[in-house]
Design an enzyme around this catalytic site. Structure first.
Site, PDB file in Angstrom:
ATOM      1  N   HIS B 267       0.823  -1.376   0.021  1.00  0.00           N
ATOM      2  CA  HIS B 267       0.118  -0.094  -0.040  1.00  0.00           C
ATOM      3  C   HIS B 267       0.647   1.243   0.001  1.00  0.00           C
ATOM      4  O   HIS B 267       0.750   2.182  -0.757  1.00  0.00           O
ATOM      5  CB  HIS B 267      -0.833   0.071   1.128  1.00  0.00           C
ATOM      6  CG  HIS B 267      -1.806   1.164   1.249  1.00  0.00           C
ATOM      7  ND1 HIS B 267      -3.219   1.380   0.974  1.00  0.00           N
ATOM      8  CD2 HIS B 267      -1.767   2.220   1.860  1.00  0.00           C
ATOM      9  CE1 HIS B 267      -3.585   2.183   1.164  1.00  0.00           C
ATOM     10  NE2 HIS B 267      -2.714   3.044   1.845  1.00  0.00           N
ATOM     11  N   GLU B 268       1.750   1.153   0.865  1.00  0.00           N
ATOM     12  CA  GLU B 268       2.821   2.422   1.029  1.00  0.00           C
ATOM     13  C   GLU B 268       3.472   2.520  -0.157  1.00  0.00           C
ATOM     14  O   GLU B 268       3.824   3.776  -0.728  1.00  0.00           O
ATOM     15  CB  GLU B 268       3.733   2.405   2.240  1.00  0.00           C
ATOM     16  CG  GLU B 268       2.701   2.367   3.607  1.00  0.00           C
ATOM     17  CD  GLU B 268       1.596   3.670   3.678  1.00  0.00           C
ATOM     18  OE1 GLU B 268       1.789   4.677   2.892  1.00  0.00           O
ATOM     19  OE2 GLU B 268       0.708   3.436   4.455  1.00  0.00           O
ATOM     20  N   HIS B 271       1.674   4.532  -2.749  1.00  0.00           N
ATOM     21  CA  HIS B 271       1.866   5.804  -2.728  1.00  0.00           C
ATOM     22  C   HIS B 271       3.122   6.509  -3.151  1.00  0.00           C
ATOM     23  O   HIS B 271       3.141   7.455  -3.737  1.00  0.00           O
ATOM     24  CB  HIS B 271       1.668   6.248  -1.191  1.00  0.00           C
ATOM     25  CG  HIS B 271       0.153   6.194  -0.567  1.00  0.00           C
ATOM     26  ND1 HIS B 271      -0.705   6.923  -1.122  1.00  0.00           N
ATOM     27  CD2 HIS B 271      -0.334   5.649   0.489  1.00  0.00           C
ATOM     28  CE1 HIS B 271      -1.835   6.943  -0.610  1.00  0.00           C
ATOM     29  NE2 HIS B 271      -1.535   5.886   0.460  1.00  0.00           N
ATOM     30  N   GLU B 297      -4.683   7.873  -3.145  1.00  0.00           N
ATOM     31  CA  GLU B 297      -5.188   6.729  -2.626  1.00  0.00           C
ATOM     32  C   GLU B 297      -5.421   5.579  -3.582  1.00  0.00           C
ATOM     33  O   GLU B 297      -5.233   4.362  -3.522  1.00  0.00           O
ATOM     34  CB  GLU B 297      -6.505   6.844  -1.652  1.00  0.00           C
ATOM     35  CG  GLU B 297      -6.959   5.642  -1.017  1.00  0.00           C
ATOM     36  CD  GLU B 297      -6.044   5.455   0.233  1.00  0.00           C
ATOM     37  OE1 GLU B 297      -5.146   6.295   0.633  1.00  0.00           O
ATOM     38  OE2 GLU B 297      -6.377   4.537   1.197  1.00  0.00           O
TER      39      GLU B 297
END
Lengths: 502, 502
Positions: B267-268, B271, B297
């Protein structure tokens, strides 16, 4: 503006500038320890923007107005009172900053950056001629700076004053002359001794993970507060104060040598304990800032040499070291103590032992003084270097990289900086002698692992004062007499007489 | 000032502000990962001084003058050209900043800080009444902000616009209504399925050191550049861009659960890959900045869910995972894939699966919209929360801490922020569908460990554009149509039909 208002403005302005400036300490720490390689470009932008901002704030003309308006606010009878000291130091800094024309400041910054780049490129090739014009330019600009700033004795004094306020070539020369004479004699006696330590004790199998734990344990035991600090690994060890409650140190690990990381850690912990002892309530004002490079170095050298290389220290720590490092199983405590205190003339200043180290520094002091006085040209500098190496230490560098080009300082324009290293040793010995007198049998305190009386003494007599007195005054107040080389000479003679049986 | 000069001044001013502001990203990263505990006080001083400085620079009245003077500099026929977009966004930001009276800005900052403190204190005690007055004050102030900023439809739009420029309650309500309807139906079908994954597969013995290595390997394999980044451990994972060439991520390790660290890392990394793909040459200007929370997001959720939870991804990574984690020795790839894709209504948003997650978000959106419209009071908010939880997810929170008080957002005044999470999922699905069409069999590319076609597509269609278009426009340009919930619904239906046999 009424005096109190002017003072309050000065304080708020300088504190805010210092808070902003302290982000630079984090930028630097991060760059050395954590930053990914591709981050360099942006990090330079951050440094440049912050430098511009803090320069603007430090030379804000409103400072001059407020300084003129705040007179009479503090008690004139107490020159080392917080307010008096703050105003005096703000004025000194502002005057120095405004005396240097901004085009000279820019030229100096550029020449320092270019010089360092040229040095990095030329040094591996032993190419003195490639570096020489950069050094010439730096000497020219720093002479110009000295003229702009002004001096009483000679131009060198104006540069030295930036690093060690109140000292001059005239105060240093006699102290250093005596020190050099005594050290050269001591070194001769040591060379003539039949005793010699076994250096292989320290060059053995010292796993990095065990070193890390041991270094942490030692740093903490002597008084470095890790809840307000960190210990990390870097190529070039340093200590940095990001702010009150956040003073970090680094060291360098070599799995085949214990001394490098361990004594590096104690050295940086010495710097850091000074920073941790500065009064937090005065952060950002002269009363809360370290006073000079020499005093800073006195704290690191005191802990590294006078504590960390002492018999009492190792009576406490050797059993622990043995638990960490199996290679010490059959080594005696006395053999270990002798090994960490080996005296041996070597080429590189940063690797030198406690005795020969000052010779490296004095060599540089004499040469840069001669350069500034115009008694020596950069063309003749390499030969002059080698001659002094033979004269002081009895060895000749095989090349420039291990000789005249070994240090970064001159390439960055740092002339007048080197003597603060020996001043640090000299102050350290004088402070340590005074602390020993005040605290009784200090070595047996070390033996019991009790370092807090010494740290408390340093806190009260050095750290807590920030920059409220000039270095010379601080040492006199703490020890009862002006700095001289006596304590250092006495300490070295007595210690090495015992070790080498001379 | 001639137009070109005005534009150049605006650019230099904003770039310098951004460089200074970027030190705040480092302060924050360091605080979360490295800073010693005692450093908190000084760190707050640093944040405050930097916030003051950047606020002054962002509301500098010279910006208004330069904006007025730079008209006509750029090509009017190219509204998404770099110069046109920069000026448009500078103007929008400056107008918003100048429309909010400074006493309101101060009151909002204080209320947000007080609210967060009150929330932290009240939450463990389930004390809604203690927190309620803080929330009332925040709602009152943010309504005031909406009036100051202005809006076309309703006050909520003015707040939402700050996080997702161009979106309004009117654009979101129909999209979310459809999405909710379809997801509730899908959830019913899943509940009725006879198949169920074995969640114990993921809750087993996953040593942290192996997780660290595996997470690094996965992050790097999907395209996160570790030479321009770092992966560290923190309590609350995040991604931060310190500058071009320096984009860092963190995750949280749980030695009895693999999902937390692994999917957190992906997820990070999503980003971070967006941040790494922003054009470095436009750093500090709108053309070089991420466009919205929703688009940000979309990148994290795309990599976390549509890549990291896919069959192709695990066909590639499962053999590696088995080498890292012996507890997977007797687990089949299909059982593992089913386990990571388990759907199960739960109380906490941040722990929710891909299907139920959006229900958590829509619940919050509906409630905050009702609060802003005055249709709901904070007294009735907890009961309304529980009712919607039963309605959407079929479960009832046992207390406020696991219900209406679980998120920090409202306590910090972040109203209008939650919908960007679902917009992210919705954009992600739409972008992924378009990329799949353009790139052919994307799952078999994953199977071969080849993630670069997808990353390149995202670079070209999303990252490289910075903020040159509003989110809605960016998605339309990349996919050919306005954002809607179609792709997300299609994707979820087809994936879970297969897994659960429904």
């Amino acid at each position: 503006m009424p005096p109190k208002e002017a003072y309050d403005w000065l304080k708020a302005h300088h504190v805010e500038t210092s808070v902003l400036e302290s982000m630079g300490a984090l930028l630097h720490w991060d760059q050395s320890t954590m930053m990914p390689g591709a981050g360099h470009g942006h990090r330079s932008e951050q440094f440049a923007a912050l430098a511009k901002l803090t320069h603007e704030r430090r030379s804000d003309p409103r400072i001059g107005d407020a300084l003129a308006a705040c007179g009479g606010y503090w008690d004139e009878r107490d020159p080392i009172g917080v307010e008096a000291a703050n105003v005096r130091e703000w004025m000194r800094a502002f005057e120095r900053a405004t005396k240097i024309p901004s085009d000279l400041a820019v030229a100096l910054a550029r020449a320092a950056s270019d010089g360092e780049t040229a040095w990095k490129r030329a040094r591996p090739d032993n190419d003195w001629k490639a570096f020489q014009p950069y050094l010439d330019e730096l000497i020219r600009l720093r002479r110009e700076e000295a003229e702009a700033v002004g001096y009483q004795g000679e131009p060198y004094d104006a540069l030295l004053d930036e690093y060690e306020h109140g000292e001059t070539a005239a105060t240093l020369e006699p102290m250093f002359r005596e020190l050099r004479h005594e050290i050269v004699n001591l070194l001769d006696s040591i060379k003539g001794s039949s005793r010699a330590p076994d250096p292989s004790i320290l060059n053995n199998d010292y796993p990095t993970s065990a070193q890390k734990q041991f270094c942490r344990q030692v740093a903490q035991a002597v008084g470095y507060d890790l809840k307000a600090g960190r210990l990390d690994a870097t190529a070039h060890p340093f200590s940095t104060r990001i702010g009150p409650g956040d003073v970090r140190i680094t060291t360098r690990y070599n799995e085949h040598n214990l001394s490098e990381a361990l004594f590096g850690t104690i050295h940086e912990a010495g710097h850091a304990m000074y920073s941790q002892g500065l009064p937090a309530e005065h952060f950002g004002t002269p009363s809360g800032v370290s006073v000079s490079l020499g005093i800073h170095e006195s704290q690191s050298r005191l802990w590294e040499n006078l504590v960390g290389h002492s018999a009492g220290f190792w009576r406490h720590f050797f059993p622990q070291a043995r638990d960490f490092f199996p290679c010490l199983k059959d080594v005696s405590e006395s053999a270990f103590l002798f090994a960490v205190n080996e005296v041996q003339p070597t080429l590189i200043r940063v690797e030198a032992d406690e005795v020969t180290y000052n010779l490296h520094v004095m060599l540089r002091f004499e040469l840069e003084l001669a350069l500034l006085r115009g008694d020596l040209s950069t063309t003749d500098l390499p030969a002059a270097w080698d001659e002094k190496m033979r004269d002081f230490l009895g060895i000749t560098p095989p090349d420039f990289a291990q000789g005249v080009m070994q240090d970064v300082h001159w390439s960055a324009g740092l002339i007048g900086y080197f003597p603060t290293y020996s001043l640090g040793n000299l102050y350290a010995a004088q402070l340590f002698e005074a602390a020993s007198k005040a605290l009784g049998d200090i070595e047996s305190q070390f033996e019991r692992g009790n370092f807090s009386p010494l740290l408390s003494w340093l806190r009260e007599n050095v750290h807590i004062w920030g920059s409220r007195m000039a270095p010379r005054e601080l040492v006199r107040k703490a020890t009862g007499y002006e700095p001289d080389s006596g304590a250092l000479i006495r300490g070295l003679k007595s210690k090495y007489a015992q070790l080498y049986g001379i």
